[in-house]
Design a protein around this motif. Sequence first.
Motif, PDB file in Angstrom:
ATOM      1  N   THR A  93      -6.318  87.637  26.875  1.00  0.00           N
ATOM      2  CA  THR A  93      -7.537  87.796  26.085  1.00  0.00           C
ATOM      3  C   THR A  93      -8.210  86.432  25.968  1.00  0.00           C
ATOM      4  N   HIS A 121      -9.439  84.957  23.371  1.00  0.00           N
ATOM      5  CA  HIS A 121      -8.929  84.195  22.231  1.00  0.00           C
ATOM      6  C   HIS A 121      -7.621  83.484  22.578  1.00  0.00           C
ATOM      7  N   ASN A 155     -17.763  87.782  26.180  1.00  0.00           N
ATOM      8  CA  ASN A 155     -16.964  88.918  25.701  1.00  0.00           C
ATOM      9  C   ASN A 155     -17.365  90.217  26.385  1.00  0.00           C
ATOM     10  N   CYS A 163      -5.446  93.731  19.076  1.00  0.00           N
ATOM     11  CA  CYS A 163      -5.224  92.692  18.061  1.00  0.00           C
ATOM     12  C   CYS A 163      -5.430  91.298  18.653  1.00  0.00           C
ATOM     13  N   PHE A 215      -8.701  89.321  18.725  1.00  0.00           N
ATOM     14  CA  PHE A 215      -9.149  88.618  17.514  1.00  0.00           C
ATOM     15  C   PHE A 215      -8.171  87.550  17.037  1.00  0.00           C
ATOM     16  N   PHE A 216      -6.876  87.770  17.244  1.00  0.00           N
ATOM     17  CA  PHE A 216      -5.894  86.764  16.843  1.00  0.00           C
ATOM     18  C   PHE A 216      -4.654  86.909  17.728  1.00  0.00           C
TER      19      PHE A 216
END
Length: 502
Positions: free
Chosen positions: A37, A39, A190, A292, A295-296
């Motif tokens: 991802t 992030h 994104n 999840c 985002f983190f």
Amino acid sequence: MKEGLFKQYERVIVKSIITSFGLDFLISDRNGGDVDTIHNIRNNPNDYKSERNKQNYENRGAYNSNEYHGNSQYIETNRYYSNQKKNSNLYDSYTNKKIAPNEKMDLDHVVSAKEIHDDPGRVLSGLSGVELANSPENLKPTNPHTNRQKKADTMDDYLEKHGDEYTDKEKARMRETDKKARSSIEAKINKAYYTSPAFWQDSAIAAGKVGLKMGLRQALGFVFVEIWFAIKEEFEKVNSVLSMDASEFFNSLGNAVKRGIENCKKKYKQLLESFKDGALAGILSSLTTTLCNIFFTTGKNIVRIIRQAWTSIVEALKILFINPDQLPFGDRMLAFTKVIATGASVVTGVLINEAVASTALGQIPVVGEVVSVFCGAFVTGIMSCTLLYILDTNPLVKKIVTMLNSFKSSCDIYMDRLREEVAYLEKYAAKLMEINLDSFKKEVKAFSSISEEISSAPNELALNNILENAYKKLGFQKPWEKAGFNSFDDFMNDKNATIIFC
């Protein structure tokens, strides 16, 4: 009574402990899940999940300033702002001061071209660094001093070094300009990555792998539980295991294992259900983990907790909506609560396992791992027994279950109607199976022909003849003939006559 309850729940608890602590080695949980991802790779560029994505980043090439500043978008934007300056309509995007026609002006990349070029998220998305850097929202006019002093610094780093040169209002404006540019670039990155076939393919493959492993874990757990109880029953028949010699012991053990495997064969449907439920839970947990990580970054323990949670959720939802055991509403809700309670116990056990593993005791080679696993399994067992005992013996819970059993949920009513419809269709299908298809086609053709003749009859006499011929052709008895009369007049003259139409 307590002993009976604990025996009743022993199978549930043993299965939970075996699958959660004994078979977790089948699934290698990783920090950040199994899919790259944006992030995660920005925070840890060395932890790529996909070798393809890693190679793309390593082969991105060195930053070339001329490539970014010689781009047609850059030249066109620079020309536009130069014309604005000539017409005395140009303002510094950072200070909001007017730039006079005779002053020099620079075009600044709000988010530096080098930062965009080396951004792992940008490379992951497959977007051109040159096009992103030279997008209108990232190219802003300013004075040469600010532009050449800022260089490749982020706005925060630049203001940290040279913030005393600007007023608070100017600094706020500079940060807001930076925020808007970054938000625009981030949205493009994104959208490009999370809608790309590569991301969805990686997500599907990861979910499939975890699903397969979770299905295997649950199926093996089912097998091991059957073997465990077969062994337990075998040795319960013996007065004392200690009095057995080695050959008797291993012979009993072998027989128990064989019987356990035979039990699995007899319960193959349950075994398949365990695999299917585990696979579904694995797929859902993998997709949840990937979501999840957008985002983190999830740690290994979080990934494991998500897996355990989905295992319980799948089983609980199956009880709630499918109701395979046809339980009344109250008993179904009780079974649903028991599954959730057992799942919560397992999750708590995982947390205890992780907590002990992080202590000094847990860091001891070999011993630490054994102790942490034991503590987790011990807490799972104790919590499961306690919660299940309370749910089955608490008077208030019993009253609630009895009350819920007294009425049906809308789902129950709907399912009952569906079952009635299915039963009706089954009967109708059975009748259809008894029909001779050729004869049925001939009858349909005959009735269709008669129907056309009736609809085209010019008068009542013709209609009467058509019906008379139809009766003869189809071999039907006239209603008065069924009643035993030779003619309609004879029938009408008999006061006691009853006409029969069927």
